[in-house]
Design an enzyme around this catalytic site. Sequence first.
Site, PDB file in Angstrom:
ATOM      1  CD  GLU A 144      -2.011   2.228   1.414  1.00 14.93           C
ATOM      2  OE1 GLU A 144      -1.180   2.906   0.769  1.00 14.93           O
ATOM      3  OE2 GLU A 144      -2.731   2.676   2.304  1.00 14.93           O
ATOM      4  CD  GLU A 153       2.781   8.072  -0.063  1.00 14.98           C
ATOM      5  OE1 GLU A 153       2.675   6.865   0.218  1.00 14.98           O
ATOM      6  OE2 GLU A 153       2.053   8.954   0.416  1.00 14.98           O
TER       7      GLU A 153
HETATM    8  N1  SAH Z   1       0.840  -1.153   4.964  1.00 11.79           N
HETATM    9  C1  SAH Z   1       0.331  -0.239   5.974  1.00 11.79           C
HETATM   10  C2  SAH Z   1       0.986   1.120   5.920  1.00 11.79           C
HETATM   11  C3  SAH Z   1       0.933   1.804   4.586  1.00 11.79           C
HETATM   12  S1  SAH Z   1       1.710   3.387   4.575  1.00 11.79           S
HETATM   13  C4  SAH Z   1      -1.162  -0.154   5.855  1.00 11.79           C
HETATM   14  O1  SAH Z   1      -1.670  -0.473   4.789  1.00 11.79           O
HETATM   15  O2  SAH Z   1      -1.848   0.235   6.802  1.00 11.79           O
HETATM   16  C5  SAH Z   1       3.138   3.102   3.623  1.00 11.79           C
HETATM   17  C6  SAH Z   1       4.372   2.753   4.438  1.00 11.79           C
HETATM   18  O3  SAH Z   1       5.346   2.287   3.534  1.00 11.79           O
HETATM   19  C7  SAH Z   1       5.008   3.886   5.183  1.00 11.79           C
HETATM   20  O4  SAH Z   1       5.165   3.496   6.521  1.00 11.79           O
HETATM   21  C8  SAH Z   1       6.378   4.088   4.517  1.00 11.79           C
HETATM   22  O5  SAH Z   1       7.374   4.445   5.450  1.00 11.79           O
HETATM   23  C9  SAH Z   1       6.645   2.734   3.922  1.00 11.79           C
HETATM   24  N2  SAH Z   1       7.431   2.630   2.670  1.00 11.79           N
HETATM   25  C10 SAH Z   1       7.191   3.264   1.507  1.00 11.79           C
HETATM   26  N3  SAH Z   1       8.009   2.834   0.536  1.00 11.79           N
HETATM   27  C11 SAH Z   1       8.796   1.880   1.088  1.00 11.79           C
HETATM   28  C12 SAH Z   1       9.828   1.045   0.567  1.00 11.79           C
HETATM   29  N4  SAH Z   1      10.175   1.090  -0.711  1.00 11.79           N
HETATM   30  N5  SAH Z   1      10.427   0.205   1.424  1.00 11.79           N
HETATM   31  C13 SAH Z   1      10.061   0.130   2.718  1.00 11.79           C
HETATM   32  N6  SAH Z   1       9.073   0.900   3.252  1.00 11.79           N
HETATM   33  C14 SAH Z   1       8.434   1.758   2.442  1.00 11.79           C
END
Ligand code: SAH
Length: 697
Positions: A144, A153
């Site tokens: 996500e 993002e």
């Molecule tokens: N999966 C959770 C949070 C989603 S928010 C849910 O669905 O509730 C997205 C998260 O991904 C954030 O905490 C951000 O720090 C992390 N993130 C984004 N890109 C990333 C990457 N390439 N590797 C590791 N973490 C990542």
Amino acid sequence: MKTFCGRANPTTGSMEWLEEGEDYDYHQEIARSRYADMLHDKDRNVKYYQGIRAAVSRVKERGEKAIVLDIGTGTGLLSMMAAEAGADFCYAIEVFKPMANAAVKIVEKNGFSDKIKVINKHSTEVTVGPDGDMQCRANILVTELFDTELIGEGALPTYEHAHKYLVQEGCEAVPHRATVYVQLVESKRMWSWKKLFPVRVEAEDGEKILVPPSEMENCPGVPSVCDIQLNQMPSSDFTALSDVVTMFSVDFSKPVQSASTYYRVQLEPVKSGKAQIVLSWWDIDMDPSGMINCTMAPYWVKPTSTLQWRDHWMQCVYFLPNEEPVLQGEELYLTACRDEYSVWYSLQKAREGENKADGGEHQAGVRVESPVCRCRAHLLWNRPRLGELNDQDRTRQYIKALRKVLKTDSVCLCISDGSLLPVLAHYLGAKQVQCLQPSRIDLYHPYELWQAFLKANHLEDKIKIIEARPELLKPSHLEDKKVSVLVGEPFFTTSLLPWHNLYFWYARTAVSAHLASSVTVLPQSASLHMMIVQFQDLWRIRSPCGTCEGFDVQTMDDMIKDSLNFRESKEAEPHPLWEYPCKSLSDPQEVLTFDFTKAVPEHCLSTEGSVNLLRKGKSHGAVLWMEYHLAADISVSTGLMQMSNEKGNCEWNPHCKQAVYFFSSVIESEILSDPTAVTYAINFDTKTGEIAMDFKL
Ligand code: SAH
């Protein structure tokens, strides 16, 4: 480790770099994060869970072990869903350390420590192999990583890398696919966020029309996405010129390419009009069949289905480089260009002799480079500011007030950023007009742009721009005259909260020596107003979640609470309330006044009082805003514009952000015969320009 945080000082209008401990950054990140909002997004959570269950079943049906890679695990939610659905093992990747730590705690608390391994790394750093972070490649990819623009993002490069190095070929992906939709519209309201419309002024010697500099005409504007709560845009504020069409989609179960590309669709206007804006949103299919669909479509697309409110995903407004008249039924092409992180649009008319099948980049008119502001006006005036300057009702108030105070011998000094007031003052007959644009001086020089603007209106020798900070103003800047009329909107680009525009008062104090004893100051005063409200939805972003789809996420709630309380006094936060409906539970109350005819006092300004809750409802917080009293009987509000009294529905200034102070606990008012009172204490520290507040329920 130390970090430096840039913040405008409201007493000097300039940026200051404050040294903060490592904790500061992290607490800011958590406190203002969207994790709470995501956990409250029921529609998203339910559909992810359904999609994850379906993916695990498909893998199991093939007789394989279900090995999950969850990139960006946050609270660990999606990994816990997978584990609960029967996955054999999950690798939960999270780059943000405090979140990875929280995920470990949450996973443990929910009893999944043996099934989920939290890895505090960016996914591109993750290694696979017997000694690696992952024993083997995964066959289920759960993520996500989307923002309102879908790819902002970094979802595309992350997927590209994951397919190359972290997952098996033919893996199941949840979501399976994302699709971006667009609709071409005409909207004076939204177009006013990109263009400066001509301003008409009735002067003594006839009508004057103030025009934008020509450089602005063809400027594509700034590349940053304009994301808004489109569901708050009334249908009367735009006209759809096309149906909703699919622009492009991305299949996440196959290798993904992140390199820049473009997509092109044919459009047939359903109505003639001026093509100005492309509205866009996306949906995700959680499974290959498309049966589990989570959509960001606005209210008019499927009027019968219930809308899930969310703030972490909204809708996008894209501005075409130019306004283009289009005819109903004519053949048009809309091109979406994208790089790794952003999307932009252009419109082409089908021309005779052009090979329509060849939708190639060699075709004339396809702009592949990303939009950058060439005219610099879009740097001086951001979107809400342009909307404000284009607001004719507002301009009329200022004209009316200027007419009252200006005389033919007025020596006028304007202090505001990117303000049209100096020009209005000149048209309305002031003898000498100078302006100071203080807070921008540190960021970049608006001087050239301002010159171009004056030139476009043949005013180069009529209005003088003073390139000095207020405290460095010298008599020679003012041709050795004293200022008889000091004006300001006030507006400063560095302001975050409504009262930061009180910098005008500090600037006024700094130039005191240059003011005539009989000086008129416009606005003569400002007042801070406050009201207790119940939000329709915005409360979710700061409200604890407890459990989410059966998983205990209280650790996250506690973490957010800690971060919010990190500084002794909780802070108010800026929100554009036209996007976030609320109803008033109390009458609006004037709580502080600021007298611009006098210098800023040495002592603090404070007030205490109580406010009665007059309507039934949940008190989520207080809203605060400024009103400026331009001249006798002429005021402008940057907050509440109107309130319908029976229901308490509020209409907010559409160009400004208001301050929202969320109460740490919600109170429900029931009995109206004996109204509950909320007591408050509000303090304006004249040394720092900040306002601290405390409420007791
Ligand atoms: N999966 C959770 C949070 C989603 S928010 C849910 O669905 O509730 C997205 C998260 O991904 C954030 O905490 C951000 O720090 C992390 N993130 C984004 N890109 C990333 C990457 N390439 N590797 C590791 N973490 C990542």
